[in-house]
Write a protein that holds these residues in place. Structure first.
Motif, PDB file in Angstrom:
ATOM      1  N   MET A 146      -9.248 -14.664  -6.284  1.00  0.00           N
ATOM      2  CA  MET A 146      -9.013 -16.093  -6.051  1.00  0.00           C
ATOM      3  C   MET A 146     -10.194 -16.892  -6.583  1.00  0.00           C
ATOM      4  N   LEU A 147     -10.032 -18.217  -6.594  1.00  0.00           N
ATOM      5  CA  LEU A 147     -11.103 -19.114  -7.006  1.00  0.00           C
ATOM      6  C   LEU A 147     -11.615 -19.900  -5.804  1.00  0.00           C
ATOM      7  N   PRO A 148     -12.947 -19.965  -5.607  1.00  0.00           N
ATOM      8  CA  PRO A 148     -13.509 -20.743  -4.509  1.00  0.00           C
ATOM      9  C   PRO A 148     -13.019 -22.192  -4.586  1.00  0.00           C
ATOM     10  N   PRO A 149     -12.730 -22.813  -3.441  1.00  0.00           N
ATOM     11  CA  PRO A 149     -13.100 -22.397  -2.085  1.00  0.00           C
ATOM     12  C   PRO A 149     -12.120 -21.442  -1.410  1.00  0.00           C
ATOM     13  N   ILE A 150     -11.133 -20.915  -2.148  1.00  0.00           N
ATOM     14  CA  ILE A 150     -10.231 -19.920  -1.582  1.00  0.00           C
ATOM     15  C   ILE A 150     -10.752 -18.533  -1.934  1.00  0.00           C
ATOM     16  N   TYR A 151     -10.745 -17.643  -0.985  1.00  0.00           N
ATOM     17  CA  TYR A 151     -11.256 -16.283  -1.202  1.00  0.00           C
ATOM     18  C   TYR A 151     -10.203 -15.259  -0.801  1.00  0.00           C
ATOM     19  N   ARG A 152     -10.260 -14.081  -1.420  1.00  0.00           N
ATOM     20  CA  ARG A 152      -9.340 -13.008  -1.097  1.00  0.00           C
ATOM     21  C   ARG A 152      -9.646 -12.459   0.298  1.00  0.00           C
ATOM     22  N   MET A 153      -8.702 -11.738   0.853  1.00  0.00           N
ATOM     23  CA  MET A 153      -8.933 -11.061   2.128  1.00  0.00           C
ATOM     24  C   MET A 153      -9.970  -9.960   1.926  1.00  0.00           C
ATOM     25  N   ASP A 154     -10.627  -9.559   3.018  1.00  0.00           N
ATOM     26  CA  ASP A 154     -11.511  -8.398   2.892  1.00  0.00           C
ATOM     27  C   ASP A 154     -10.658  -7.160   2.661  1.00  0.00           C
ATOM     28  N   LYS A 155     -11.264  -6.095   2.179  1.00  0.00           N
ATOM     29  CA  LYS A 155     -10.512  -4.918   1.729  1.00  0.00           C
ATOM     30  C   LYS A 155      -9.626  -4.322   2.815  1.00  0.00           C
ATOM     31  N   GLY A 156     -10.140  -4.257   4.024  1.00  0.00           N
ATOM     32  CA  GLY A 156      -9.360  -3.690   5.111  1.00  0.00           C
ATOM     33  C   GLY A 156      -8.123  -4.517   5.429  1.00  0.00           C
ATOM     34  N   ALA A 157      -8.307  -5.833   5.522  1.00  0.00           N
ATOM     35  CA  ALA A 157      -7.187  -6.722   5.833  1.00  0.00           C
ATOM     36  C   ALA A 157      -6.173  -6.723   4.696  1.00  0.00           C
ATOM     37  N   GLU A 158      -6.678  -6.680   3.460  1.00  0.00           N
ATOM     38  CA  GLU A 158      -5.771  -6.671   2.302  1.00  0.00           C
ATOM     39  C   GLU A 158      -4.928  -5.402   2.283  1.00  0.00           C
ATOM     40  N   ALA A 159      -5.540  -4.262   2.551  1.00  0.00           N
ATOM     41  CA  ALA A 159      -4.810  -3.003   2.554  1.00  0.00           C
ATOM     42  C   ALA A 159      -3.742  -2.993   3.653  1.00  0.00           C
ATOM     43  N   GLU A 160      -4.094  -3.509   4.820  1.00  0.00           N
ATOM     44  CA  GLU A 160      -3.146  -3.547   5.930  1.00  0.00           C
ATOM     45  C   GLU A 160      -1.981  -4.488   5.610  1.00  0.00           C
ATOM     46  N   TYR A 161      -2.305  -5.627   5.016  1.00  0.00           N
ATOM     47  CA  TYR A 161      -1.265  -6.595   4.666  1.00  0.00           C
ATOM     48  C   TYR A 161      -0.327  -6.021   3.603  1.00  0.00           C
ATOM     49  N   LYS A 162      -0.887  -5.307   2.636  1.00  0.00           N
ATOM     50  CA  LYS A 162      -0.062  -4.685   1.597  1.00  0.00           C
ATOM     51  C   LYS A 162       0.952  -3.732   2.208  1.00  0.00           C
ATOM     52  N   LYS A 163       0.506  -2.927   3.159  1.00  0.00           N
ATOM     53  CA  LYS A 163       1.406  -1.969   3.817  1.00  0.00           C
ATOM     54  C   LYS A 163       2.542  -2.705   4.534  1.00  0.00           C
ATOM     55  N   HIS A 164       2.159  -3.756   5.246  1.00  0.00           N
ATOM     56  CA  HIS A 164       3.154  -4.529   5.993  1.00  0.00           C
ATOM     57  C   HIS A 164       4.167  -5.171   5.044  1.00  0.00           C
ATOM     58  N   VAL A 165       3.679  -5.812   4.006  1.00  0.00           N
ATOM     59  CA  VAL A 165       4.569  -6.524   3.084  1.00  0.00           C
ATOM     60  C   VAL A 165       5.474  -5.548   2.338  1.00  0.00           C
ATOM     61  N   GLN A 166       4.912  -4.431   1.893  1.00  0.00           N
ATOM     62  CA  GLN A 166       5.731  -3.459   1.171  1.00  0.00           C
ATOM     63  C   GLN A 166       6.859  -2.942   2.046  1.00  0.00           C
ATOM     64  N   ALA A 167       6.570  -2.708   3.312  1.00  0.00           N
ATOM     65  CA  ALA A 167       7.606  -2.246   4.234  1.00  0.00           C
ATOM     66  C   ALA A 167       8.708  -3.289   4.389  1.00  0.00           C
ATOM     67  N   GLU A 168       8.314  -4.570   4.462  1.00  0.00           N
ATOM     68  CA  GLU A 168       9.296  -5.643   4.603  1.00  0.00           C
ATOM     69  C   GLU A 168      10.122  -5.812   3.337  1.00  0.00           C
ATOM     70  N   LEU A 169       9.470  -5.716   2.189  1.00  0.00           N
ATOM     71  CA  LEU A 169      10.196  -5.825   0.921  1.00  0.00           C
ATOM     72  C   LEU A 169      11.190  -4.671   0.760  1.00  0.00           C
ATOM     73  N   ASP A 170      10.785  -3.491   1.211  1.00  0.00           N
ATOM     74  CA  ASP A 170      11.691  -2.348   1.149  1.00  0.00           C
ATOM     75  C   ASP A 170      12.933  -2.575   2.006  1.00  0.00           C
ATOM     76  N   LYS A 171      12.725  -3.180   3.175  1.00  0.00           N
ATOM     77  CA  LYS A 171      13.869  -3.482   4.048  1.00  0.00           C
ATOM     78  C   LYS A 171      14.837  -4.445   3.372  1.00  0.00           C
ATOM     79  N   MET A 172      14.279  -5.381   2.594  1.00  0.00           N
ATOM     80  CA  MET A 172      15.094  -6.397   1.938  1.00  0.00           C
ATOM     81  C   MET A 172      15.609  -5.938   0.571  1.00  0.00           C
TER      82      MET A 172
END
Length: 291
Positions: free
Chosen positions: A263-289
């Motif tokens: 991302m470009l400041p003042p917006i920043y990416r999630m920290d690695k742990g949160a990003e990895a957890e979010y990816k898992k959650h989103v992928q599971a939801e996309l698979d359901k859909m």
């Protein structure tokens, strides 16, 4: 369209090509340097690279819309001329937002910018970022300027949306584009000319199908597709402000293999742990859909 970035925050040319190809395959046109594209945070030279590469990838196969919003009139005019030379087709602008503006200021500013623009100009109303709403009466006056081609309206006001469509649905010289994605079917079924949904970055086909359903007179199908798009949008928008949702949107784009998560400041990416957890959650939801 989001702005794909390398780790050093420069423009990701390969990412642009992947995104544009996904658009072209589904009959969608890009709008770069808008709100979702972090336009206010991109340095001038990187803006030029983004536009140049977008135009190259589009290669005259569809319309390329390019934002020129700035608090400085001369900067917007200069961007408009540069981007026209690069091959953009339509320019898009918000009004300056630093100083409070009377309606007379809004009118004069847009007229002066439109007079100087070498391409058709679309006005962009988005109170969520500018902090103010451009009155419909002002836009109606501006709609008769020979170089003002339309309005992209992202204001979340149903009464305003209905009045806007009623004002301009029969105009062939002025287009109404809906930026309130959750009301895409509602607006199109009443006569809006187009939609500009950020979720279209990773799900362009479903919005193309929604738009086509309206053209085909299939209101029920359009409304069903609207419900599906709302679920997709909630994956990155629910319980997040605009900045947070853009960070989450890029993570979904990365899951689709389209770009990275920088991302470009003042917006920043999630920290690695949160990003990895979010990816898992989103992928599971996309698979359901099945998306």
């Amino acid at each position: 369209m989001i702005c794909p970035l390398m780790e050093d925050r420069t423009i990701d040319r390969d990412g642009i090509e992947r995104i544009i190809n996904s658009f072209l395959e589904t009959g969608v046109s890009p709008f770069v340097l808008g709100t979702t594209g972090e336009a206010s945070s991109i340095p001038p030279r990187q803006k030029e690279i983004l536009v140049k590469e977008t135009v190259r990838c589009v290669s005259n196969r569809t319309i390329t819309y390019v934002g020129i919003s700035s608090d400085c009139l001369d900067d917007s005019i200069e961007m408009g001329k540069k981007f026209a030379d690069m091959g953009a087709n339509v320019l898009v602008t918000t009004l300056p937002s630093y100083y409070p503006l009377r309606e007379t200021n809004m009118l004069k500013y847009c007229e002066e910018l439109a007079d100087a623009c070498p391409l058709p100009l679309i006005l962009y109303n988005i109170p969520g970022t500018t902090g103010f709403s451009v009155p419909l009466e002002i836009i109606e006056k501006l709609s008769h300027h020979p170089n003002i081609a339309g309005l992209k309206d992202s204001e979340r006001d149903q009464a305003r949306l209905e009045k806007s469509v009623e004002l301009w649905r029969d105009r062939t010289d002025f287009s109404h584009l809906t930026g309130w994605a959750a009301m895409s079917a509602f607006a199109l079924l009443r006569g809006s000319d187009g939609i500009v949904p950020s979720t279209g970055n990773f799900a362009p086909a479903i919005y193309h199908d929604l738009y086509q359903a309206v053209l085909d007179g299939k209101a029920g199908k359009a409304e069903k597709l609207q419900a599906e798009t709302n679920l997709l949008s909630s994956l990155y928008q629910k319980d997040r402000n605009l900045s947070e949702s853009l960070t989450a949107l890029k993570i979904i784009m990365s899951l689709k293999g389209l770009c990275g998560t920088q991302m470009l400041p003042p917006i920043y990416r999630m920290d690695k742990g949160a990003e990895a957890e979010y990816k898992k959650h989103v992928q599971a939801e996309l698979d359901k859909m099945n998306r």
